[in-house]
Design a protein around this motif. Structure first.
Motif, PDB file in Angstrom:
ATOM      1  N   ASP A  21     -90.109 -80.239  13.329  1.00  0.00           N
ATOM      2  CA  ASP A  21     -89.356 -80.720  14.501  1.00  0.00           C
ATOM      3  C   ASP A  21     -88.160 -81.579  14.108  1.00  0.00           C
ATOM      4  N   GLU A  22     -87.910 -81.726  12.793  1.00  0.00           N
ATOM      5  CA  GLU A  22     -86.792 -82.511  12.264  1.00  0.00           C
ATOM      6  C   GLU A  22     -86.828 -83.960  12.736  1.00  0.00           C
ATOM      7  N   ARG A  23     -88.027 -84.546  12.710  1.00  0.00           N
ATOM      8  CA  ARG A  23     -88.189 -85.935  13.142  1.00  0.00           C
ATOM      9  C   ARG A  23     -88.115 -86.918  11.987  1.00  0.00           C
ATOM     10  N   PHE A  24     -88.095 -86.421  10.744  1.00  0.00           N
ATOM     11  CA  PHE A  24     -87.795 -87.259   9.584  1.00  0.00           C
ATOM     12  C   PHE A  24     -86.324 -87.079   9.251  1.00  0.00           C
ATOM     13  N   VAL A  25     -85.602 -88.200   9.128  1.00  0.00           N
ATOM     14  CA  VAL A  25     -84.173 -88.114   8.832  1.00  0.00           C
ATOM     15  C   VAL A  25     -83.802 -89.118   7.754  1.00  0.00           C
ATOM     16  N   TYR A  26     -82.737 -88.804   7.028  1.00  0.00           N
ATOM     17  CA  TYR A  26     -82.161 -89.749   6.069  1.00  0.00           C
ATOM     18  C   TYR A  26     -81.268 -90.735   6.825  1.00  0.00           C
ATOM     19  N   ALA A  27     -80.805 -91.763   6.120  1.00  0.00           N
ATOM     20  CA  ALA A  27     -79.931 -92.755   6.742  1.00  0.00           C
ATOM     21  C   ALA A  27     -78.663 -92.125   7.301  1.00  0.00           C
ATOM     22  N   SER A  28     -78.244 -91.012   6.723  1.00  0.00           N
ATOM     23  CA  SER A  28     -77.044 -90.310   7.200  1.00  0.00           C
ATOM     24  C   SER A  28     -77.268 -89.572   8.508  1.00  0.00           C
ATOM     25  N   GLY A  29     -78.543 -89.405   8.890  1.00  0.00           N
ATOM     26  CA  GLY A  29     -78.870 -88.644  10.079  1.00  0.00           C
ATOM     27  C   GLY A  29     -79.289 -87.213   9.784  1.00  0.00           C
ATOM     28  N   LEU A  30     -79.112 -86.769   8.554  1.00  0.00           N
ATOM     29  CA  LEU A  30     -79.521 -85.422   8.157  1.00  0.00           C
ATOM     30  C   LEU A  30     -81.046 -85.326   8.171  1.00  0.00           C
ATOM     31  N   ALA A  31     -81.569 -84.239   8.723  1.00  0.00           N
ATOM     32  CA  ALA A  31     -83.013 -84.052   8.795  1.00  0.00           C
ATOM     33  C   ALA A  31     -83.592 -83.737   7.418  1.00  0.00           C
ATOM     34  N   VAL A  32     -84.775 -84.285   7.143  1.00  0.00           N
ATOM     35  CA  VAL A  32     -85.488 -83.993   5.898  1.00  0.00           C
ATOM     36  C   VAL A  32     -86.130 -82.615   6.012  1.00  0.00           C
ATOM     37  N   ALA A  33     -85.895 -81.775   5.015  1.00  0.00           N
ATOM     38  CA  ALA A  33     -86.463 -80.427   5.011  1.00  0.00           C
ATOM     39  C   ALA A  33     -87.579 -80.331   3.983  1.00  0.00           C
ATOM     40  N   GLU A  34     -88.450 -79.331   4.174  1.00  0.00           N
ATOM     41  CA  GLU A  34     -89.590 -79.127   3.293  1.00  0.00           C
ATOM     42  C   GLU A  34     -89.175 -78.939   1.842  1.00  0.00           C
ATOM     43  N   ASP A  35     -88.049 -78.247   1.621  1.00  0.00           N
ATOM     44  CA  ASP A  35     -87.660 -77.899   0.250  1.00  0.00           C
ATOM     45  C   ASP A  35     -86.696 -78.902  -0.391  1.00  0.00           C
ATOM     46  N   HIS A  36     -86.428 -80.031   0.278  1.00  0.00           N
ATOM     47  CA  HIS A  36     -85.554 -81.033  -0.331  1.00  0.00           C
ATOM     48  C   HIS A  36     -86.264 -81.696  -1.506  1.00  0.00           C
ATOM     49  N   PRO A  37     -85.581 -81.870  -2.636  1.00  0.00           N
ATOM     50  CA  PRO A  37     -86.220 -82.511  -3.797  1.00  0.00           C
ATOM     51  C   PRO A  37     -86.465 -83.996  -3.533  1.00  0.00           C
ATOM     52  N   TYR A  38     -87.495 -84.515  -4.159  1.00  0.00           N
ATOM     53  CA  TYR A  38     -87.802 -85.935  -4.047  1.00  0.00           C
ATOM     54  C   TYR A  38     -86.724 -86.752  -4.761  1.00  0.00           C
ATOM     55  N   ALA A  39     -86.278 -87.825  -4.106  1.00  0.00           N
ATOM     56  CA  ALA A  39     -85.278 -88.709  -4.698  1.00  0.00           C
ATOM     57  C   ALA A  39     -85.774 -90.140  -4.565  1.00  0.00           C
ATOM     58  N   PRO A  40     -85.996 -90.833  -5.675  1.00  0.00           N
ATOM     59  CA  PRO A  40     -86.501 -92.218  -5.592  1.00  0.00           C
ATOM     60  C   PRO A  40     -85.491 -93.141  -4.923  1.00  0.00           C
ATOM     61  N   HIS A  41     -86.023 -94.226  -4.332  1.00  0.00           N
ATOM     62  CA  HIS A  41     -85.205 -95.262  -3.675  1.00  0.00           C
ATOM     63  C   HIS A  41     -84.391 -94.702  -2.509  1.00  0.00           C
ATOM     64  N   THR A  42     -84.939 -93.686  -1.859  1.00  0.00           N
ATOM     65  CA  THR A  42     -84.275 -93.086  -0.699  1.00  0.00           C
ATOM     66  C   THR A  42     -84.951 -93.569   0.575  1.00  0.00           C
ATOM     67  N   PHE A  43     -84.150 -94.021   1.538  1.00  0.00           N
ATOM     68  CA  PHE A  43     -84.701 -94.429   2.823  1.00  0.00           C
ATOM     69  C   PHE A  43     -84.852 -93.202   3.717  1.00  0.00           C
ATOM     70  N   VAL A  44     -86.025 -93.067   4.317  1.00  0.00           N
ATOM     71  CA  VAL A  44     -86.308 -91.981   5.245  1.00  0.00           C
ATOM     72  C   VAL A  44     -86.801 -92.604   6.549  1.00  0.00           C
ATOM     73  N   TRP A  45     -86.242 -92.156   7.645  1.00  0.00           N
ATOM     74  CA  TRP A  45     -86.599 -92.678   8.964  1.00  0.00           C
ATOM     75  C   TRP A  45     -87.313 -91.588   9.755  1.00  0.00           C
ATOM     76  N   PHE A  46     -88.153 -92.019  10.699  1.00  0.00           N
ATOM     77  CA  PHE A  46     -88.766 -91.028  11.580  1.00  0.00           C
ATOM     78  C   PHE A  46     -88.861 -91.589  12.993  1.00  0.00           C
ATOM     79  N   HIS A  47     -88.871 -90.688  13.943  1.00  0.00           N
ATOM     80  CA  HIS A  47     -88.966 -91.056  15.356  1.00  0.00           C
ATOM     81  C   HIS A  47     -90.424 -90.926  15.779  1.00  0.00           C
TER      82      HIS A  47
END
Length: 271
Positions: A21-47
């Motif tokens: 449902d694209e409810r996880f997003v990065y600080a930029s507003g881009l939705a987190v996808a299943e195939d995105h690689p893990y990146a340390p020290h990344t802020f992820v937001w969810f509604h």
């Protein structure tokens, strides 16, 4: 990143659906996808899902609005910021939507049960300078409260003590023999029967300072749900507002040097 979230969060089925449902997003507003690689020290937001909230009665009155500042007169029972069970029913969430100001943020604190003036910055770039005024004690604040008369109390009086409030407790408390961190001048302005309207001028802004200082003088504010005793009142019971009003704010604007003075449109007793 999506796979990492499913691994770290307990309800994996729910997380999978939230990713879809694209409810996880990065600080930029881009939705987190299943195939995105893990990146340390990344802020992820969810509604998160919000509970149904009872609408708080009373109107948010806009006392002043310009490019940098919005001054509102808030009713009792309306939170300043979204927190806990009060999200939609908060000044910030309501006004961000109504005024189309996504960066709108409060410059100081006002208890949920307290009525009166609240200053907000329209954008993040203005916030720091105004917040510094409050931190430096350069904003002159005047409150008024309805409380019992006490003939033996000599007024005006300046209350000075050390207040603290522990996380998870309802009431703040006075710490004896500790350095002063709270100061309030108390004056009696008028009387009606057994009650008086008191002018309160705080020099500091500790949690529950005015409520605790009047309680300490033997004149607790009318309809205070915490002092002298914690009362079991439902959060959707709006029948008895605390009779405390943030009535005046005065300061020199840090950007243009102009004098600023604002008055509440409300009067005691509050209904």
């Amino acid at each position: 990143m999506g796979a990492w979230l499913r691994h770290r969060l307990p309800e994996r089925v729910e997380v999978t659906q939230m990713l879809a449902d694209e409810r996880f997003v990065y600080a930029s507003g881009l939705a987190v996808a299943e195939d995105h690689p893990y990146a340390p020290h990344t802020f992820v937001w969810f509604h998160r899902d919000l509970i149904d909230e009872v609408e708080v009665p009373g109107r948010i009155v806009i006392v002043h609005q310009d490019e940098r500042l919005i001054v509102v007169d808030k009713p009792a029972f309306l939170s300043t910021i979204p927190r806990g069970r009060h999200v939609q029913q908060s000044v910030v969430v309501r006004l961000r939507a109504e005024l189309g100001l996504p960066e709108l943020s409060p410059l100081h604190r006002l208890d949920r049960v307290t009525s009166g003036l609240l200053l907000l910055a329209t954008e993040r770039r203005w916030r720091g300078a105004y917040q510094t005024l409050f931190q430096d004690g350069a904003v002159r604040k005047t409150y008024r409260a309805l409380a019992p008369k006490r003939p033996s109390l000599e007024l005006p009086v300046v209350v000075r003590n050390h207040l603290t409030k522990q996380r998870g407790t309802w009431q703040a408390e006075v710490v004896p023999d500790a350095p002063v961190n709270a100061e309030t001048r108390v004056e009696l302005e008028s009387t009606s029967g057994d009650l008086g309207i008191y002018r309160l001028t705080p020099r500091t802004g500790r949690t529950h300072q005015l409520r605790l200082h009047l309680h300490g003088l033997g004149i607790p504010i009318v309809d205070d749900p915490l002092y002298p005793e914690v009362q079991d009142i439902a959060t959707d019971d709006f029948s008895r507002p605390l009779q405390l009003l943030a009535d005046e704010l005065e300061f020199t604007d840090p950007f243009d040097g102009s004098p600023r003075r604002f008055h509440s449109v409300r009067q005691l007793p509050l209904t």
